[in-house]
Motif scaffolding. Sequence first.
Motif, PDB file in Angstrom:
ATOM      1  N   PRO A  93      -5.165  -0.774   3.869  1.00  0.00           N
ATOM      2  CA  PRO A  93      -5.371  -1.912   4.774  1.00  0.00           C
ATOM      3  C   PRO A  93      -5.446  -1.449   6.220  1.00  0.00           C
ATOM      4  N   THR A  94      -6.604  -0.893   6.588  1.00  0.00           N
ATOM      5  CA  THR A  94      -6.718  -0.262   7.904  1.00  0.00           C
ATOM      6  C   THR A  94      -7.306  -1.173   8.972  1.00  0.00           C
TER       7      THR A  94
ATOM      8  N   SER B 237      -5.076   9.458   2.843  1.00  0.00           N
ATOM      9  CA  SER B 237      -6.418   8.907   3.025  1.00  0.00           C
ATOM     10  C   SER B 237      -6.990   8.470   1.684  1.00  0.00           C
ATOM     11  N   VAL B 238      -7.985   7.598   1.775  1.00  0.00           N
ATOM     12  CA  VAL B 238      -8.656   7.093   0.572  1.00  0.00           C
ATOM     13  C   VAL B 238      -9.275   8.257  -0.201  1.00  0.00           C
TER      14      VAL B 238
ATOM     15  N   GLU C 198      -7.459   4.095  -3.528  1.00  0.00           N
ATOM     16  CA  GLU C 198      -8.834   3.616  -3.396  1.00  0.00           C
ATOM     17  C   GLU C 198      -9.073   2.818  -2.119  1.00  0.00           C
ATOM     18  N   GLN C 199      -8.016   2.167  -1.614  1.00  0.00           N
ATOM     19  CA  GLN C 199      -8.194   1.333  -0.428  1.00  0.00           C
ATOM     20  C   GLN C 199      -6.900   1.262   0.365  1.00  0.00           C
TER      21      GLN C 199
ATOM     22  N   ASN D  89      -3.062  -5.406   0.110  1.00  0.00           N
ATOM     23  CA  ASN D  89      -4.307  -4.929   0.703  1.00  0.00           C
ATOM     24  C   ASN D  89      -4.593  -3.447   0.478  1.00  0.00           C
ATOM     25  N   SER D  90      -3.829  -2.833  -0.423  1.00  0.00           N
ATOM     26  CA  SER D  90      -4.148  -1.459  -0.830  1.00  0.00           C
ATOM     27  C   SER D  90      -4.487  -1.469  -2.312  1.00  0.00           C
ATOM     28  N   ARG D  91      -5.267  -0.495  -2.741  1.00  0.00           N
ATOM     29  CA  ARG D  91      -5.714  -0.479  -4.133  1.00  0.00           C
ATOM     30  C   ARG D  91      -5.617   0.937  -4.684  1.00  0.00           C
ATOM     31  N   TRP D  92      -5.195   1.032  -5.936  1.00  0.00           N
ATOM     32  CA  TRP D  92      -5.004   2.326  -6.602  1.00  0.00           C
ATOM     33  C   TRP D  92      -5.727   2.338  -7.938  1.00  0.00           C
TER      34      TRP D  92
END
Length: 406
Positions: free
Chosen positions: A333-334, A351-352, A330-331, A393-396
């Motif tokens: 950290p780019t 990619s998201v 879902e996100q 900072n990433s989301r799943w």
Amino acid sequence: MRHILVFAKTPYAKTPYDQWLAGSGIVPVIVTAREYAQGYSHLPHVHAFDAYDTNQLVEKTALRLAREFAVEAVFARAEADVVRAAQLRELLGLPGQHTASALAFRDKVVMKDHLAGGPVDVPAYRRLDSAYTALDFVAEHGYPVVIKPVSESGSLGAAIIRDEAELDAYLASPWRGTSEIEVFVPGQMYHVDGLVAGGEVVFVHPFRYLNDCLSFRNNDWVANLPLTREDPLYDRLVKAARAVLAELPTPPQTAFHAEFWITPDDRLVFCEIASRTGGGMISAMVRHAFGIDLDKEWLYAECGLPSTLGTSEYRPAGALCIPPRNGVLEQLPTATAEQPGCVREVMLTGSVGQEFHGGVKSGLFLAGYVVDGDSEEDVAANLEHVAGWFSDNSRWRPAESCGGTA
């Protein structure tokens, strides 16, 4: 105009062959996987294939192109291409690695047959062609044992068998084709990467893994960190890598990636070696730490071009590979502004909105980073910091909640 054939199973950003060969008068003829074709599309001769690893039209097309353009050399840096490139060179009488050498660096049993009884300790092993062989090997050596395909990379398909129940589960699963069975070696794993040009080892350096090659199975990160020359293992590992290369039918020009264990009782034991650059972010790390692009230098050696190896000052740097989780991303950290200042290079392969099913092999990753620092200890701490920052900072989300696959 001169031509070389390139089996290009890598994204263009990682291997810009035309840029490397600019001004040399040599034009690369590219054979690549469909997913990488767009990156090479500005080049005049690009041929892309689905199911690249197993599609035998790759070989047919490569032979036709090699004859059509009267290529002077064949270059291949991916494990899947080592044997097919060697067979093509042999068929056309071109210089470079031929089939017997390729098999010695790709088939783990042939490899160990060359090394058994030599100067480097090799674990007991056997080619696994049936369940009877597995039972006989376990009866002789006991548990635990390791079973792995003879010619895969990145720990793909490797299984640690600790008892009879795990062996039964392995034997009950679908037959995977010819494999190797060997005794399990406890200890810390190290790797030695380098370059052979003109029949001489012109660069060699040992590294240690943070976490290990099987971390991807727990969807956990793996990192690589150079050893300092003062490390007591430095000379032992370099000497072992040179000894292995001397025992094998090493081609006059090749990169290499060798792996060894150091056991709890301080034995150095051989794991395996490949005639290619290391996977993941290893080549990028070497470029930042030593100022050497192993893939480019290897290409130059294959083409007979002068080396650009210099005496760059060493800068501590490490490589970090983070596998995907199970679910839909879902996100990422780019945002560069948020990125830790120790990051020197980033490679994102997803990619998201994309659905993933966890780690597949140690060399494949969702996010790859090269990280630096003032010392090896500083780099090790920074690698852990970046891994934590990425996780924070990433989301799943679970795949089933999205109503379909991305």
